[in-house]
Design a protein around this motif. Structure first.
Motif, PDB file in Angstrom:
ATOM      1  N   LYS A  54      48.239  23.128 -13.589  1.00  0.00           N
ATOM      2  CA  LYS A  54      47.742  21.808 -13.978  1.00  0.00           C
ATOM      3  C   LYS A  54      46.286  21.714 -13.557  1.00  0.00           C
ATOM      4  O   LYS A  54      45.964  21.919 -12.385  1.00  0.00           O
ATOM      5  CB  LYS A  54      48.571  20.758 -13.243  1.00  0.00           C
ATOM      6  N   LYS A  67      39.587  21.167  -9.973  1.00  0.00           N
ATOM      7  CA  LYS A  67      40.825  21.541  -9.301  1.00  0.00           C
ATOM      8  C   LYS A  67      41.764  22.273 -10.244  1.00  0.00           C
ATOM      9  O   LYS A  67      41.818  22.002 -11.432  1.00  0.00           O
ATOM     10  CB  LYS A  67      41.498  20.263  -8.804  1.00  0.00           C
ATOM     11  N   GLU A  69      45.894  23.196  -9.928  1.00  0.00           N
ATOM     12  CA  GLU A  69      47.108  23.081  -9.115  1.00  0.00           C
ATOM     13  C   GLU A  69      48.182  23.965  -9.725  1.00  0.00           C
ATOM     14  O   GLU A  69      48.427  23.916 -10.922  1.00  0.00           O
ATOM     15  CB  GLU A  69      47.595  21.629  -9.105  1.00  0.00           C
ATOM     16  N   LEU A  71      52.200  25.012  -9.496  1.00  0.00           N
ATOM     17  CA  LEU A  71      53.470  24.523  -8.960  1.00  0.00           C
ATOM     18  C   LEU A  71      54.515  25.619  -9.070  1.00  0.00           C
ATOM     19  O   LEU A  71      54.804  26.111 -10.156  1.00  0.00           O
ATOM     20  CB  LEU A  71      53.897  23.298  -9.775  1.00  0.00           C
ATOM     21  N   MET A  81      53.381  24.859  -3.535  1.00  0.00           N
ATOM     22  CA  MET A  81      52.176  24.575  -4.330  1.00  0.00           C
ATOM     23  C   MET A  81      51.009  25.433  -3.865  1.00  0.00           C
ATOM     24  O   MET A  81      50.932  25.798  -2.690  1.00  0.00           O
ATOM     25  CB  MET A  81      51.790  23.091  -4.189  1.00  0.00           C
ATOM     26  N   TYR A  83      46.714  25.343  -4.429  1.00  0.00           N
ATOM     27  CA  TYR A  83      45.559  24.621  -4.963  1.00  0.00           C
ATOM     28  C   TYR A  83      44.323  25.505  -4.882  1.00  0.00           C
ATOM     29  O   TYR A  83      44.098  26.163  -3.874  1.00  0.00           O
ATOM     30  CB  TYR A  83      45.257  23.367  -4.146  1.00  0.00           C
ATOM     31  N   PHE A 159      44.941  27.846   4.623  1.00  0.00           N
ATOM     32  CA  PHE A 159      43.702  27.408   3.964  1.00  0.00           C
ATOM     33  C   PHE A 159      42.650  28.505   4.049  1.00  0.00           C
ATOM     34  O   PHE A 159      42.500  29.157   5.078  1.00  0.00           O
ATOM     35  CB  PHE A 159      43.115  26.171   4.659  1.00  0.00           C
ATOM     36  N   TYR A 174      50.890  25.747   0.166  1.00  0.00           N
ATOM     37  CA  TYR A 174      51.774  24.750   0.770  1.00  0.00           C
ATOM     38  C   TYR A 174      53.204  25.158   0.431  1.00  0.00           C
ATOM     39  O   TYR A 174      53.556  25.253  -0.754  1.00  0.00           O
ATOM     40  CB  TYR A 174      51.431  23.381   0.153  1.00  0.00           C
TER      41      TYR A 174
ATOM     42  N   ASP B 473      42.764  13.033  -2.161  1.00  0.00           N
ATOM     43  CA  ASP B 473      42.790  13.374  -3.576  1.00  0.00           C
ATOM     44  C   ASP B 473      44.082  14.056  -3.975  1.00  0.00           C
ATOM     45  O   ASP B 473      44.553  13.913  -5.098  1.00  0.00           O
ATOM     46  CB  ASP B 473      41.601  14.281  -3.898  1.00  0.00           C
ATOM     47  N   ASP B 474      44.679  14.822  -3.091  1.00  0.00           N
ATOM     48  CA  ASP B 474      45.933  15.515  -3.383  1.00  0.00           C
ATOM     49  C   ASP B 474      47.150  14.675  -2.998  1.00  0.00           C
ATOM     50  O   ASP B 474      48.279  15.052  -3.284  1.00  0.00           O
ATOM     51  CB  ASP B 474      46.015  16.835  -2.594  1.00  0.00           C
ATOM     52  N   ARG B 481      55.818  14.823  -5.793  1.00  0.00           N
ATOM     53  CA  ARG B 481      56.614  16.060  -5.738  1.00  0.00           C
ATOM     54  C   ARG B 481      57.508  16.157  -4.510  1.00  0.00           C
ATOM     55  O   ARG B 481      58.468  16.925  -4.512  1.00  0.00           O
ATOM     56  CB  ARG B 481      55.674  17.257  -5.779  1.00  0.00           C
TER      57      ARG B 481
END
Lengths: 197, 588
Positions: A54, A67, A69, A71, A81, A83, A159, A174, B473-474, B481
């Motif tokens: 996404k 961004k 994303e 899933l 997830m 990112y 991260f 995540y 933002d996230d 979810r």
């Protein structure tokens, strides 16, 4: 004679006799998933097969945030997830990469450890030859913040933060602890494929 | 060939062709489209998911059919969407520990008068695995998951005691919603009996309670009580480890609430002697997990007094934060209507019918116990009431945000179902408020830091604020979810409701006046329908008044509602932006 009459009756008043309606339930043309390279103006990454992707919203782009994303499957009632995000200098969410690291490498009370949380140290490392900051966390998160039942899942995160021209780039993984190791290779491969422009 | 037989064949062919041509001309459809319509009708009536996908993908045909026969178009669309929705649901990667989520999702879809039931997939839950077997492509594992989720007789009969299980024939007639209700009641009953009679608290017993299959079926309120019981067992066992044999003798044969009461009294009685941090921590945990003693509870009069005092104290707590100022502006100098009652599984809720924010009495009484505050002392101390107001303020901001959402849709007079976007906004309000207070108010910070180890409420407030602060933002996606995964998005809810409502309106066009009168005489009026969730509307669409159906259809087709996320969240994002941080991170 019989056959001729039958044929004539069947043909009467029926226009478009030559049209062959598509048979309902017929298979739609199936497209094999092509290898996808998800791109934004400031970065591109190769999307892992089978993961839903996404892109960021127009609202985010207008706010100088780009961004992607990804899933993955769910586990323990929580999502997996990944990112990839670029935060430009005009973004209103983080003052800079230091602000991002400060807010994500400690809990909200400024601690790196508590009964239900653990934040690893921020380390300098390299990712595909680029200098980045790396850190991780392990936190007991609640599945429903309004419920007295207090059902929870342990979430592990990793991260990579890279200061770049005009802003900074973040890769964020995540996942519930039970499947963290399983999908970590996916995150590593994805991270290695990302190129910042 | 026999002449008579030939003539019969010719006649049959003529009649079939004539009927074919008559149908085509009556509907205004071409021959090809008419044949296609017949195929779709047959396939969808047989609940064929491939036909559903083909129908929904054939936009051109759908348009032509809508012009020719809107009733048929609406009817087939609702059925096709229902089948696609079921196929999508069962294609998701459900894990075994998600049985409750899957069961709840199926219960919404496979119920009386839903689109799926109209094509024969329901309301009997066993029609779902039968449908899966017919149209294939599902693994044995997935089929077994679904059989568990629909509470098939074989999967649940072992939880009934000998002689009390209903027969398989009786069970087969229950809808999934009824089955879940029966099982939840049974689980709740067993839990209450355990709490009232069981005296064991050891690790082995705790494991036995955790492993009891029946407790899988508890509803949210039951689940909260169950988690509290497990916490009490653990805390009691830890606390008893520090007792003398004599002290232990006086406790061990009591049910859990009495054990907690006696342990609490023991700690209170030993206040004069010094205690180490571990013992103090245990005491707070005991106080957090036990019931309130006399003097710690709220009588009717005390409840009213405290409610009024909290109403007066809250504006001072909220003022000075972005979200708090927004809430105060909404109330326009007035104060929120509050009530302190049992919330049954939640900490607070906004009641649209009364305009009150209800605060859970258990949450407040726990706060008093842990902080050694007796009710009489509380009511005589402005400082103590202010501190309590500070403690409840995050959840008040959350519920005030819901009140603002209701005011927005009531003001516009639109149908606005409860969806994920509502919770994104309310959770953003609450988290932003809490994060800002933690930065600005040292007392607030100390209060929550101290309560997080003994109060799930306090820990949840901190964790939510933390998640928001880490990346506002996230945050919205995480709300969708993880926190509110079972709640539909505005798009999903409006699509499902629109299909159901439109289909029902078209169906009623085919009814005569007497049938319509009968429906209207017992129907759900507009005012009540406007407050229904999406699931309630789709589940009871045949019982809504015509006025309600038309209004809901009009509102959803105009795209009203679903704005909350942008209105609340965006501005908080700007207002909550942190000041530039002096770099404590060394350069690369």
């Amino acid at each position: 004679m019989t056959r001729l009459l039958t044929a004539l009756f069947l043909l009467c008043g029926c226009a478009n006799a030559g049209d062959q309606p598509p048979s309902p339930g017929g298979k739609a043309s199936a497209k094999a998933p092509a290898p996808v390279s998800a791109a934004a103006d400031r970065f591109s990454c190769r999307r892992p097969a089978g993961w839903e992707a996404k892109n960021g919203t127009e609202r985010e782009r207008a706010a100088d945030i780009q961004k992607l994303e990804l899933l993955g499957p769910r586990a323990d009632k929580a999502p997996v997830m990944i990112y990839a995000s670029f935060y430009g200098q005009a973004n209103q969410v983080f003052a800079g990469y230091e602000d991002f690291i400060e807010r994500n490498s400690k809990n909200i009370l400024g601690e790196t450890e508590s009964e239900t949380e653990k934040f690893g140290p921020v380390k300098k490392t390299t990712l595909s030859g680029r200098k980045v900051f790396a850190f991780d966390s392990e936190i007991k998160e609640y599945l429903d913040p309004e419920s007295k039942a207090g059902d929870s899942v342990v979430i592990k995160e990793k991260f990579y933060v890279e200061p770049v021209k005009g802003g900074f780039f973040v890769l964020h993984y995540y996942a519930p602890a039970s499947v963290y190791k399983k999908y970590l290779p996916v995150f590593r491969e994805f991270s290695a494929s990302c190129r910042v422009r | 060939m026999n002449a008579g037989r030939a003539l019969r064949r010719i006649t049959a062919a003529f009649l079939a062709a004539a009927a074919f041509c008559v149908q085509a001309s009556a509907l205004g459809l071409s021959e090809a489209d008419s044949a296609l319509l017949k195929s779709y009708e047959t396939s969808l009536a047989a609940a064929d998911p491939a036909a559903a996908a083909a129908f929904l993908g054939d936009a051109g045909f759908a348009e032509r059919l809508k012009e020719a026969d809107p009733r048929k178009a609406a009817d087939l669309t609702a059925k096709a969407r229902g089948l696609k929705d079921l196929k999508d649901l069962l294609s998701k990667p459900w894990r075994d520990d998600q049985e409750l989520e899957l069961s709840q999702a199926l219960a919404l879809r496979v119920d009386l008068d839903t689109p799926l039931s109209l094509v024969g997939v329901g309301p009997e839950p066993e029609k779902v695995p039968a449908w899966m077997a017919r149209y294939g492509g599902y693994t044995d594992g997935r089929t077994a998951q679904v059989k568990g989720a629909i509470r098939q007789y074989e999967t649940v009969k072992s939880v009934f005691e000998y002689g009390e299980a209903p027969s398989e024939q009786v069970w087969a007639r229950y809808t999934l919603r009824e089955r879940n209700g029966l099982l939840a009641a049974k689980a709740s009953g067993k839990l209450e009996r355990m709490i009232n009679n069981e005296t064991r608290t050891g690790k082995e017993f705790q494991e036995q309670v955790r492993a009891d299959e029946l407790f899988r079926y508890l509803d949210p309120a039951g689940r909260a009580r169950y988690q509290r019981y497990l916490t009490q067992l653990s805390v009691a066992e830890t606390a008893k480890a520090g007792l003398s044999p004599g002290e232990l003798e006086g406790i061990k044969d009591q049910p859990i609430e009495q054990q907690m009461y006696l342990l609490g009294a023991m700690f209170d009685g030993s206040e004069s002697r010094p205690r180490d941090p571990a013992e103090r921590r245990t005491e707070r945990r005991v106080d957090g997990a036990r019931q309130s003693m006399p003097g710690e509870t709220l009588s009717y009069e005390n409840n009213r007094m405290l409610t009024e005092m909290l109403r007066n104290a809250l504006p001072g707590e909220l003022k000075g934060t972005a979200a708090g100022n927004r809430v105060l502006a909404f109330y326009k100098g007035d104060k929120p209507q509050l009530a302190i009652e049992s919330c049954r599984g939640c900490y607070a809720k906004y009641e649209p019918s009364t305009g009150r924010i209800v605060l859970d009495s258990d949450m407040i009484q726990q706060y008093l116990r842990v902080n050694d505050i007796r009710t009489e002392d509380l009511l005589q101390s402005k400082e103590k009431v202010d501190a309590l107001a500070e403690y409840i303020s995050p959840i008040v901001v959350h519920e005030a945000s819901h009140q603002m959402q209701h005011a927005r849709s009531d003001g516009a007079g639109t149908y606005d179902p409860y969806v994920q976007e509502d919770e994104i906004e309310s959770n953003s309000f609450e988290a932003s408020y809490t994060a800002e207070k933690l930065k600005k108010d040292a007392h607030f910070r100390r209060l929550f830091a101290g309560m997080r180890g003994v109060s799930t409420y306090a820990d949840q407030r901190l964790k939510l604020a933390q998640r928001f602060n880490r990346n506002p933002d996230d945050f919205g996606e995480l709300v969708r979810r993880q926190y509110y995964y079972g709640l539909p998005s505005y798009d999903a809810a409006s699509s499902q409701v629109l299909a159901a409502v439109s289909g029902e309106l078209e169906r009623r066009k085919t009814l005569d006046a007497a049938e319509l009168d009968e429906i209207e005489s017992g129907s759900v009026p507009l005012q009540d329908a406007m407050g229904m969730t999406a699931a309630e509307v789709t589940g009871s669409v045949t019982r809504l008044s015509g006025e309600a159906l038309a209004k809901i259809q009009s509102d959803l087709m105009s795209g009203a509602g679903g704005e909350g996320e942008a209105v609340g969240y965006e501005e908080l994002l700007k207002e909550g932006r942190s000041a530039p941080v002096r770099s404590r991170v060394p350069a690369l």
